[in-house]
Design an enzyme around this catalytic site. Structure first.
Site, PDB file in Angstrom:
ATOM      1  N   GLY A   1      21.208 -18.364  17.480  1.00 56.86           N
ATOM      2  CA  GLY A   1      20.786 -20.062  17.911  1.00 56.86           C
ATOM      3  C   GLY A   1      20.163 -20.918  16.650  1.00 56.86           C
ATOM      4  O   GLY A   1      19.125 -21.406  17.054  1.00 56.86           O
ATOM      5  N   GLY A   2      20.954 -21.128  15.589  1.00 56.95           N
ATOM      6  CA  GLY A   2      20.296 -21.749  14.572  1.00 56.95           C
ATOM      7  C   GLY A   2      19.282 -21.206  13.870  1.00 56.95           C
ATOM      8  O   GLY A   2      19.425 -20.236  13.152  1.00 56.95           O
TER       9      GLY A   2
ATOM     10  N   GLY B   1      27.979 -18.326  19.589  1.00 55.09           N
ATOM     11  CA  GLY B   1      29.563 -18.648  19.659  1.00 55.09           C
ATOM     12  C   GLY B   1      30.354 -17.524  19.298  1.00 55.09           C
ATOM     13  O   GLY B   1      31.612 -17.620  19.667  1.00 55.09           O
TER      14      GLY B   1
ATOM     15  N   HIS C   1      22.390 -28.523  18.227  1.00 61.34           N
ATOM     16  CA  HIS C   1      21.145 -28.661  18.669  1.00 61.34           C
ATOM     17  C   HIS C   1      20.343 -29.255  17.621  1.00 61.34           C
ATOM     18  O   HIS C   1      19.220 -29.648  17.792  1.00 61.34           O
ATOM     19  CB  HIS C   1      20.801 -27.634  19.660  1.00 61.34           C
ATOM     20  CG  HIS C   1      20.534 -26.490  18.625  1.00 61.34           C
ATOM     21  ND1 HIS C   1      21.186 -25.495  18.302  1.00 61.34           N
ATOM     22  CD2 HIS C   1      19.216 -26.069  18.205  1.00 61.34           C
ATOM     23  CE1 HIS C   1      20.806 -24.542  17.436  1.00 61.34           C
ATOM     24  NE2 HIS C   1      19.572 -24.839  17.471  1.00 61.34           N
TER      25      HIS C   1
ATOM     26  N   CYS D   1      25.508  -8.700  33.154  1.00 58.06           N
ATOM     27  CA  CYS D   1      26.459  -8.756  34.320  1.00 58.06           C
ATOM     28  C   CYS D   1      25.825  -9.668  35.095  1.00 58.06           C
ATOM     29  O   CYS D   1      24.497  -9.748  35.443  1.00 58.06           O
ATOM     30  CB  CYS D   1      26.336  -7.380  34.618  1.00 58.06           C
ATOM     31  SG  CYS D   1      26.704  -7.083  36.575  1.00 58.06           S
TER      32      CYS D   1
HETATM   33  P1  NAD Z   1      24.269 -19.801  15.326  1.00 52.10           P
HETATM   34  O1  NAD Z   1      23.277 -20.683  14.468  1.00 52.10           O
HETATM   35  O2  NAD Z   1      23.928 -18.357  15.311  1.00 52.10           O
HETATM   36  O3  NAD Z   1      25.572 -20.068  14.867  1.00 52.10           O
HETATM   37  C1  NAD Z   1      26.123 -21.395  14.587  1.00 52.10           C
HETATM   38  C2  NAD Z   1      27.267 -21.509  13.690  1.00 52.10           C
HETATM   39  O4  NAD Z   1      27.609 -22.636  13.589  1.00 52.10           O
HETATM   40  C3  NAD Z   1      27.035 -20.968  12.395  1.00 52.10           C
HETATM   41  O5  NAD Z   1      27.631 -19.856  12.111  1.00 52.10           O
HETATM   42  C4  NAD Z   1      27.237 -22.005  11.454  1.00 52.10           C
HETATM   43  O6  NAD Z   1      27.813 -21.439  10.019  1.00 52.10           O
HETATM   44  C5  NAD Z   1      28.375 -22.777  12.163  1.00 52.10           C
HETATM   45  N1  NAD Z   1      28.395 -24.364  12.050  1.00 52.10           N
HETATM   46  C6  NAD Z   1      27.396 -24.975  11.897  1.00 52.10           C
HETATM   47  N2  NAD Z   1      28.199 -26.548  11.353  1.00 52.10           N
HETATM   48  C7  NAD Z   1      29.546 -26.196  11.520  1.00 52.10           C
HETATM   49  C8  NAD Z   1      30.574 -27.019  11.227  1.00 52.10           C
HETATM   50  N3  NAD Z   1      30.404 -28.235  10.863  1.00 52.10           N
HETATM   51  N4  NAD Z   1      31.816 -26.508  11.358  1.00 52.10           N
HETATM   52  C9  NAD Z   1      31.917 -25.232  11.627  1.00 52.10           C
HETATM   53  N5  NAD Z   1      30.835 -24.179  11.637  1.00 52.10           N
HETATM   54  C10 NAD Z   1      29.816 -24.706  11.674  1.00 52.10           C
HETATM   55  O7  NAD Z   1      24.094 -20.351  16.603  1.00 52.10           O
HETATM   56  P2  NAD Z   1      24.549 -19.596  18.163  1.00 52.10           P
HETATM   57  O8  NAD Z   1      23.572 -18.543  18.401  1.00 52.10           O
HETATM   58  O9  NAD Z   1      25.833 -19.134  17.774  1.00 52.10           O
HETATM   59  O10 NAD Z   1      24.440 -20.948  19.025  1.00 52.10           O
HETATM   60  C11 NAD Z   1      25.572 -21.974  18.817  1.00 52.10           C
HETATM   61  C12 NAD Z   1      24.958 -23.331  19.699  1.00 52.10           C
HETATM   62  O11 NAD Z   1      25.099 -22.893  21.034  1.00 52.10           O
HETATM   63  C13 NAD Z   1      23.625 -23.400  19.495  1.00 52.10           C
HETATM   64  O12 NAD Z   1      23.426 -24.932  19.604  1.00 52.10           O
HETATM   65  C14 NAD Z   1      22.872 -22.782  20.928  1.00 52.10           C
HETATM   66  O13 NAD Z   1      21.802 -23.698  21.046  1.00 52.10           O
HETATM   67  C15 NAD Z   1      23.873 -23.167  21.868  1.00 52.10           C
HETATM   68  N6  NAD Z   1      23.819 -22.160  22.614  1.00 52.10           N
HETATM   69  C16 NAD Z   1      24.796 -22.224  24.004  1.00 52.10           C
HETATM   70  C17 NAD Z   1      24.612 -21.291  24.890  1.00 52.10           C
HETATM   71  C18 NAD Z   1      25.658 -21.445  26.148  1.00 52.10           C
HETATM   72  O14 NAD Z   1      25.589 -20.677  26.930  1.00 52.10           O
HETATM   73  N7  NAD Z   1      26.439 -22.293  26.060  1.00 52.10           N
HETATM   74  C19 NAD Z   1      23.960 -20.152  24.934  1.00 52.10           C
HETATM   75  C20 NAD Z   1      22.926 -20.105  23.763  1.00 52.10           C
HETATM   76  C21 NAD Z   1      22.976 -21.124  22.962  1.00 52.10           C
END
Ligand code: NAD
Length: 556
Positions: A57-58, A183, A272, A415
């Site tokens: 998550g960043g 993601g 975020h 689950c």
């Molecule tokens: P992460 O930091 O591990 O991965 C984010 C990815 O985005 C990185 O691999 C980065 O290289 C890529 N990225 C950044 N800018 C980009 C761009 N312009 N084009 C293409 N790729 C780009 O984060 P994560 O753990 O995968 O979380 C991703 C997001 O989802 C966060 O904002 C997190 O808060 C949110 N999130 C959502 C849920 C949900 O259930 N929907 C749950 C947890 C987190």
């Protein structure tokens, strides 16, 4: 084993590993469990960037700095059964006398007084090493790798198929950005749901990690190759997942130019955090790193503009027929700040697909085997299949997970279970430990993204029918309920998922060691935790939640 031998074996930065087996290193399982789960969060199989203690998550960290990890280990090894360790934003700050039924660890991460709750203020404090971003399960030590989000993502995609495509996503193309810790679950969830998946990430290492853990099928640097693979797979109704090394905005722009309108569009880049998460278009990783250091104000400006461009393409796809939804990373808000006035023209995934489950107290229930033995998880899988014969969806998920999910770190399972089911599962697991069917205790926890543990107006509580989206009394009540019910460690965080200023949320983890004490704790914690979700949604006026509240005598 002495303290220094323990550190040598399990915590040589950046190589962390949880101890396995059923021999204690700490003075009790109550302290051993958080110790193993902290180390597991930092294990390179689990964490995205152990060098910087970043789990997912960043910039979501498990501990503030190296010294804090070492101190935390030392304190957990020494902790008595009537003491609790206090953790302030990833740093151990004290041990207090409590009692045997109290949580062994009390965690508060990233909390700021509302007037100061923004990234600018947070970053100033972070510069001084006074605070840490805990995301949700990173700083509360119950992250289990991409599997943690896999089922939730699958539930979301499957619900999308049910709602918009007469049942499933077969023959459908799903396009998204971001293949990081969370993601990275998208490609596998999409293919389990029957879709063809095309995703972009600027960082090739992130896609490679998904290949290694079998979450994605193919990877390429060429747009044309990715496009052709995707179109062929969609045509042949093949659930194939493809990762393209690219900026996500660039990918969407090229698809639009080629007249390719995906059936479903979403995004999970780390939007975020416009400074440390999202990479502006046109920048290589090294260039982005340089600008971030030299001119953070300009970086943020470029980041917001890129997000506006990115969302602009998503809106164009939506107007041409794509089902478009926000996937919980606050992309819409930052795109709006970057100049896209219509950014909120598409909805978030919770009001679109997930809220009915929250009304039943359902959410991302998970457990990890402290023994380190995959067989312990398979044994719990077997027990659940046996004791929940009518829950076909859950059985099908477990069977698919057994086949397709590679464990990361300590073996674990997720689950989605609801009110009544979580308590039942917990008691079954306790019996398995007691009868020696499992080689060591398990811990049960959940994401903070749950029915009653979070206030996040652009995500979990978006569009509540009574308008109570921003009221954070609910996660505080959840924290208080779990603390007084017997959870083994509890946490309260700010900013998870959507960034500073936009959310507050609580976590809990419970030790299941086969004891009578554990049985009592399970009956309270695994009842009260989902009950908060049902009560919260019933109070807001959701009919389904009112029914469930009535069924479980939660109404007053
Ligand atoms: P992460 O930091 O591990 O991965 C984010 C990815 O985005 C990185 O691999 C980065 O290289 C890529 N990225 C950044 N800018 C980009 C761009 N312009 N084009 C293409 N790729 C780009 O984060 P994560 O753990 O995968 O979380 C991703 C997001 O989802 C966060 O904002 C997190 O808060 C949110 N999130 C959502 C849920 C949900 O259930 N929907 C749950 C947890 C987190």
């Amino acid at each position: 084993m002495t303290y220094s031998e323990f550190i040598k074996k399990y915590a040589r930065h950046p190589h962390y590993k949880a101890p396995r087996g059923n021999v204690l290193n700490a003075k009790s399982w109550q302290a051993e469990a958080p110790l193993r789960m902290l180390l597991n969060n930092l294990d390179e199989e689990v964490a995205e960037d152990p060098e910087h203690l970043i789990v997912y998550g960043g910039t979501g960290q498990a501990a503030r700095n190296k010294a804090s990890v070492l101190k935390m280990i030392e304190m957990l090894l020494e902790l008595e059964e009537d003491q609790s360790l206090l953790v302030q934003s990833g740093k151990p700050v004290g041990i207090i006398p409590t009692h045997t039924r109290a949580p062994r660890v009390l965690i508060a991460n990233s909390n700021l007084v509302p007037e100061w709750a923004n990234w600018e203020h947070f970053n100033q404090l972070k510069e001084k090493d006074l605070i840490m971003y805990g995301q949700m399960t990173a700083g509360s030590w119950i992250y289990i790798g991409s599997q943690g989000i896999l089922q939730g993502t699958y539930e979301t995609f499957a619900a999308c198929g049910e709602k918009y495509f007469n049942g499933d996503l077969k023959h459908k193309l799903l396009v998204s950005g971001g293949l990081g810790g969370m993601g990275g679950a998208q490609p596998l969830a999409a293919t389990i749901a029957g879709a063809t998946f095309l995703g972009a990430d600027v960082n090739p290492a992130r896609i490679e990690k998904r290949l290694q853990t079998r979450y994605i099928d193919k990877m390429t640097y060429s747009y044309e190759e990715a496009r052709d693979w995707a179109l062929e797979a969609k045509e042949m109704e093949m659930p194939v997942s493809i990762g393209l090394v690219s900026d996500i905005g660039d990918l969407l722009e090229k698809l639009l130019k080629d007249g390719i309108i995906p059936d479903v569009v979403t995004d999970q880049t780390s939007a975020h955090d416009p400074l440390h998460g999202y990479i502006p278009d046109g920048f290589s990783l090294a260039e982005a790193e340089k600008l971030r250091k030299n001119n953070p104000v300009l970086y943020k400006e470029k980041s917001l503009k890129s997000m506006a461009r990115h969302v602009g393409f998503m809106l164009e796809m939506q107007s041409k027929g794509s089902i478009t939804f926000d996937y919980g990373n606050n992309l819409r808000e930052f795109a709006k700040q970057g100049g896209e006035p219509d950014a909120f023209n598409y909805k978030g995934f919770v009001p679109e697909f997930i809220r009915p489950q929250f009304c039943e107290g359902k959410g991302p229930f998970r457990w990890a085997a402290l023994s380190g033995e995959p067989d312990d998880i398979f044994e719990t899988d077997r027990a659940l299949i046996e004791h929940f014969p009518d829950n076909k969806k859950m059985i099908s998920w477990i069977q698919q997970a057994q086949e397709k999910v590679a464990f990361q770190g300590l073996p674990s399972r997720i689950c989605w279970l609801g009110m009544g089911e979580r308590e039942k599962a917990g008691l079954i697991f306790n019996q398995l430990v007691k009868n020696g069917k499992l080689k060591a205790p398990v811990v049960i926890g959940r994401d903070h993204l749950d029915c009653g543990s979070v206030a996040s107006p652009y995500r979990e509580t978006e569009g509540m029918i009574d308008g109570s989206d921003a009221i954070s009394d609910w996660p505080l009540l959840n924290l208080l309920a779990n603390t007084s019910s017997g959870a083994t460690w509890v946490s309260f965080h700010h900013g998870g998922g959507v960034g500073m200023g936009y959310s507050q949320h609580a976590g809990m983890v419970l030790l299941v060691d086969g004891s009578e004490n554990a049985e009592e704790n399970i009956k309270r914690v695994l009842r009260n935790d989902p009950a908060l979700g049902v009560i919260r949604h019933a109070d807001a006026g959701y009919e389904k939640a009112e029914e469930v509240a009535h069924k479980f005598s939660l109404k007053i």
